[in-house]
Write a protein that holds these residues in place. Structure first.
Motif, short mmCIF file in Angstrom:
data_model
loop_
_atom_site.label_atom_id
_atom_site.label_comp_id
_atom_site.label_asym_id
_atom_site.label_seq_id
_atom_site.Cartn_x
_atom_site.Cartn_y
_atom_site.Cartn_z
N SER A 1 0.85 -1.19 0.00
CA SER A 1 0.00 0.00 0.00
C SER A 1 0.88 1.24 0.00
O SER A 1 2.12 1.15 0.14
CB SER A 1 -0.89 0.01 1.24
N GLY A 2 0.25 2.41 -0.12
CA GLY A 2 1.02 3.66 -0.12
C GLY A 2 1.81 3.86 1.16
O GLY A 2 2.99 4.24 1.13
N GLY A 3 1.18 3.60 2.31
CA GLY A 3 1.86 3.75 3.59
C GLY A 3 3.01 2.77 3.75
O GLY A 3 4.07 3.11 4.28
N GLU A 4 2.81 1.53 3.28
CA GLU A 4 3.88 0.53 3.36
C GLU A 4 5.04 0.90 2.46
O GLU A 4 6.21 0.75 2.83
CB GLU A 4 3.30 -0.85 3.00
N LEU A 5 4.74 1.39 1.26
CA LEU A 5 5.80 1.83 0.35
C LEU A 5 6.60 2.98 0.97
O LEU A 5 7.83 3.03 0.84
CB LEU A 5 5.19 2.29 -0.99
N GLN A 6 5.90 3.90 1.65
CA GLN A 6 6.59 5.03 2.28
C GLN A 6 7.56 4.53 3.35
O GLN A 6 8.71 4.97 3.42
CB GLN A 6 5.57 5.98 2.89
N ASP B 1 12.06 13.66 1.03
CA ASP B 1 11.02 14.49 0.42
C ASP B 1 9.65 13.97 0.86
O ASP B 1 9.23 12.88 0.45
CB ASP B 1 11.15 14.44 -1.10
N GLU B 2 8.99 14.75 1.71
CA GLU B 2 7.65 14.40 2.23
C GLU B 2 7.61 12.97 2.78
O GLU B 2 6.89 12.11 2.27
CB GLU B 2 6.59 14.61 1.16
N PRO B 3 8.36 12.70 3.85
CA PRO B 3 8.44 11.33 4.38
C PRO B 3 7.20 10.85 5.11
O PRO B 3 7.13 9.67 5.46
CB PRO B 3 9.64 11.40 5.33
N THR B 4 6.20 11.72 5.40
CA THR B 4 5.04 11.26 6.17
C THR B 4 3.79 11.06 5.33
O THR B 4 2.76 10.63 5.86
CB THR B 4 4.71 12.24 7.32
N SER B 5 3.83 11.34 4.03
CA SER B 5 2.64 11.12 3.19
C SER B 5 2.24 9.65 3.25
O SER B 5 3.09 8.76 3.20
CB SER B 5 2.93 11.50 1.74
N TRP B 6 0.94 9.39 3.37
CA TRP B 6 0.34 8.06 3.43
C TRP B 6 0.52 7.38 4.80
O TRP B 6 -0.04 6.31 5.03
CB TRP B 6 0.87 7.10 2.35
N LEU B 7 1.32 7.96 5.71
CA LEU B 7 1.54 7.32 7.00
C LEU B 7 0.50 7.78 8.02
O LEU B 7 0.08 8.94 8.01
CB LEU B 7 2.94 7.65 7.53
N ASP B 8 0.12 6.86 8.92
CA ASP B 8 -0.77 7.26 10.01
C ASP B 8 0.07 7.92 11.11
O ASP B 8 1.30 8.01 11.01
CB ASP B 8 -1.59 6.09 10.53
N VAL B 9 -0.58 8.37 12.18
CA VAL B 9 0.11 9.15 13.21
C VAL B 9 1.23 8.33 13.87
O VAL B 9 2.34 8.83 14.07
CB VAL B 9 -0.89 9.64 14.28
#
Length: 591
Positions: A212-217, A235-243
Motif C-alpha cells: 500500500s502507499g503507507g507501506e511503500l513510504q 522528500d515528504e516522508p510522512t505522506s500516506w503514513l498514520d500518526v
C-alpha cells in the motif's frame, strides 16, 4: 527594483494566439527587441532589461502564460536560474552535521531545485545560464559560509547523498522483488533496528508491487536510512503514513542526525516537521517564478514565523494574513439537525473484518475519521459513498453523496479544463469560480494535461471536482496528501465554506493532526489490528476522540502558547509524563 519575466511554456500556445504579447508590447512598437521569438521553441523571449513592467502582455495573453514580477530590492546574486524567462532561486539552506534541517514553503517554490544543487545533480549557475561558472567560481561565491566547504567536497566527489523521493507510489515501476530482497541487499548493520522501529517486519516477505502507499513510504524511508552517506534528503516522508507511523519515521530520521549525519527534510505536516527538525528555513516568493530561502531559525520559532507570514529580520511579509488556530469548545451531542444515521455495521473481506458502531452525522458539521492504516477507514468511506455494501446493518436514509477516493487516477488523456467540463457539474459558474476555482488555484493548471499533473495538482483537482457536485454529504479520503501547508488550510476553509453555504456536511479521513484540529467539529476513532480487524467508534467530541486515539499510540500533544497549534511532546519529556499521568493525551484543559 529588479524585475523578472516568467513564461509558462506549458500554457503558452503561440499558434492559437498569433503572438498577441508581441503585437501589444509598447517596446516592440517602438522598434525595440523587448519580445522576440525563440527560433528553437517558436515561443516568445522577453528581455528583462528592456521590459518596462507595464503588464500589457500579462493581461493580453489569453492563456495567462506570462508573469512579470517585481522583486524586492534586497534580492541580489541569484543562486540558480534555469534560463531566460524561467524560475530563479535566491539563497540556499545551511547544511550542518548532526542536525535535521527542515524546509517549509509552498509547492513550486524551489525545494526540488535546492536538493538537486546540494546533491550535485545540478551545479548552481549563479544566475548566469548562458555561460555557467565552474566549480571554482561557485566555491568562491560561497566563501566564508558553511556552504564553501560543502561545495568544495561536493566538487571533489567527497560527499555522498541519499534521496528518498516524494512519489513513493511509483517505486514498484522501478524496483522489483520482495521487501527483504531490497533491504537486505543494502548490507547494513542497522537493518534489524530500522525494520523494528518502522514496524515493517510483517511485510518483509511481501512483493513490493503489492504494498500500500503507507507501506511503500515506510520501506522507502528504511532503504534510504540504511544506506551509508554524508547527506540524507527526505522528500515528504510522512505522506500516506498514520500518526503512529509518522512518529516511527521521525525516530529513524532523527537517528541519522544523532549519528552525526547531515539531514534535510521537506515536510508539509507541521506537527511532524516540528518533531523531527532542529532548524527550519522558510521559502517564499512566487511559485513557478522565483523562490527565496530565508535565514535559518530554530524549529519552533521558524514554524510560528511561517504561521504569522512575516519575517521580522528580513522585513518581508510573504502572506497578508496570519493562520489562526482556535481552541473550539466541545460540541453538544444533540446539537443541530440530523442529516444521516447509520446502524451498527459489519463488513468482511477475505482476511479482514470491520465493525462500525452506530452513529449520526448532523447538518453543517465536519466529522473527521482517523486511526492506523489498514484498519478499515477507506472501507467505511466506501460504504457511506455506496461503493460497497455492508454485510450487516445499513445507512438509514439515502442521501446524495460526493466521494473523493484515497488513490487517484491520472490516466485521463485531456486537459484539466476538459476534465472539469466532463466531471464538475458547476464548472463555469460564478459560484464555482469563487468557491472552488480560486481557493484551489485551478486557473494555473487548466491547460495542463491531467496525466502530467504533479501529486499536489492532481489532489487539488480531485477535491475540487468532489466539492463541485451537488451533495448532502461530502466524503473525502485523505484530501491533504501532497498538498503544501497553505493549500491544506485553504482546502479546509473551502470545505467549511461550501458545506455551510449548501447546508451539507462532510466526512473526512486524514492523518494530519493540524488539519484535523483545524477543520473538525467531531471525530471518530478507528482501532484494532491493521489488516486483520478494525473497529470504528461513533462520532464524538474532537478532544475526547483524540484522547482515545493518542492513548492507544502513546503520543501526547500540547498547544503552542503563541499560535495554539498542536505540537508533539518529546517521548519521556516532563510534559509527556505529566499528561500521561493525568490522562490528557491531546492537550491540557487549561491550555
Amino acid at each position: 527594483m529588479t524585475r523578472i519575466s516568467i513564461l509558462d511554456h506549458d500554457r503558452c500556445q503561440p499558434k492559437k494566439c498569433n503572438y498577441v504579447c508581441i503585437e501589444y508590447c509598447p517596446g516592440v512598437r517602438m522598434d525595440e527587441d523587448t519580445i522576440t521569438i525563440d527560433e528553437k521553441t517558436k515561443k516568445p523571449l522577453i528581455s528583462e532589461e528592456l521590459c518596462s513592467g507595464c503588464g500589457i502582455c500579462t493581461k493580453r495573453c489569453p492563456f495567462k502564460a506570462i508573469s512579470v514580477i517585481n522583486l524586492p530590492e534586497a534580492l541580489e546574486d541569484p543562486v540558480h536560474r534555469y534560463g531566460q524567462n524561467m524560475f530563479e532561486l535566491f539563497g540556499l539552506p545551511t547544511v550542518t552535521e548532526g542536525d535535521v534541517i527542515g524546509l517549509i514553503g509552498p509547492n513550486g517554490i524551489g525545494k526540488s531545485t535546492i536538493i538537486r544543487i546540494l546533491s550535485g545533480e545540478l551545479r548552481p549557475n549563479l544566475g548566469n545560464f548562458q555561460d555557467p561558472p565552474g566549480w571554482d567560481e561557485v566555491i568562491n561565491h560561497f566563501r566564508g559560509s558553511q556552504l564553501q566547504n560543502y561545495f568544495q567536497n561536493l566538487s571533489e566527489g567527497k560527499v555522498t547523498v541519499v534521496h528518498k523521493p516524494q512519489m513513493v507510489d511509483k517505486i514498484p515501476k522501478y524496483v522489483k522483488g520482495k521487501v527483504e530482497d531490497l533491504l537486505l541487499s543494502i548490507d547494513s548493520k542497522r537493518t534489524d533496528e530500522v525494520v523494528e522501529t518502522l514496524e515493517i517486519g510483517e511485510i518483509m516477505g511481501r512483493e513490493i508491487s503489492n504494498l500500500s502507499g503507507g507501506e511503500l513510504q515506510s520501506v522507502a524511508i528504511a532503504a534510504a536510512a540504511l544506506r551509508e552517506a554524508d547527506f540524507y534528503y527526505f522528500d515528504e516522508p510522512t505522506s500516506w503514513l498514520d500518526v503512529r507511523q509518522r512518529l516511527n519515521a521521525i525516530r529513524v530520521i532523527r537517528s541519522l542526525a544523532e549519528a552525526g549525519k547531515s539531514v534535510m527534510v521537506i515536510e508539509h505536516d507541521m506537527a511532524a516537521l516540528d518533531a523531527m527538525s532542529d532548524y527550519v528555513h522558510i521559502l517564499y516568493g512566487k511559485p513557478g517564478g522565483y523562490g527565496v530561502v530565508s535565514n535559518r531559525r530554530g524549529v519552533r520559532v521558524g514554524i510560528n514565523t511561517y504561521i504569522r507570514g512575516f519575517l521580522r529580520e528580513e522585513n518581508v511579509r510573504f502572506r497578508d494574513h496570519e493562520i489562526e488556530f482556535k481552541v473550539k469548545p466541545p460540541r453538544a451531542e444533540e446539537e443541530g439537525e440530523v442529516l444521516v444515521e447509520y446502524s451498527k455495521m459489519i463488513k468482511s473481506h477475505a482476511a479482514f473484518s470491520l465493525n462500525v458502531e452506530e452513529g449520526t452525522v448532523y447538518l453543517n458539521e465536519v466529522v473527521t475519521a482517523f486511526g492506523p492504516n489498514g484498519i478499515g477507514k477507506t472501507t467505511f468511506a466506501r460504504i457511506l459513498a455506496g461503493v460497497e455494501k455492508p454485510d450487516e446493518g445499513n445507512v438509514k436514509r439515502k442521501i446524495k453523496i460526493s466521494y473523493k477516493p484515497q488513490y487517484l487516477s491520472s490516466d485521463y488523456a485531456g486537459t484539466v479544463e476538459e476534465f472539469l467540463y466532463a466531471n464538475a457539474p458547476s464548472y463555469g459558474s460564478n459560484l464555482f469560480k469563487s468557491e472552488i476555482m480560486r481557493p484551489f488555484n485551478l486557473e494555473e493548471i487548466l491547460d495542463k494535461a491531467v496525466n502530467e499533473l504533479s501529486g499536489g495538482e492532481l489532489q487539488r483537482l480531485a477535491v475540487a471536482v468532489a466539492l463541485s457536485r451537488d451533495a448532502e454529504l461530502y466524503v473525502l479520503d485523505e484530501p491533504t496528501a501532497f498538498l503544501d501547508v497553505e493549500q491544506r488550510l485553504l482546502a479546509a476553509k473551502a470545505i467549511r465554506r461550501i458545506i455551510e453555504s449548501r447546508n451539507a456536511s462532510a466526512m473526512i479521513i486524514d492523518h494530519d493532526i493540524i488539519f484535523i484540529d483545524y477543520i473538525s467539529d467531531r471525530a471518530m476513532v478507528f482501532s484494532g489490528k491493521p489488516g486483520v480487524e478494525g473497529r470504528a467508534g461513533s462520532p464524538t467530541e474532537l478532544r475526547e476522540a483524540m484522547n482515545t486515539f493518542l492513548s492507544e499510540t502513546g503520543i501526547t500533544f500540547r498547544r503552542d502558547k503563541e499560535t495554539k497549534r498542536p505540537r508533539v511532546n518529546k517521548p519521556g519529556s516532563f510534559l509527556d509524563r505529566q499528561q500521561k499521568e493525568m490522562g490528557e493525551y491531546y492537550y491540557l484543559k487549561t491550555e
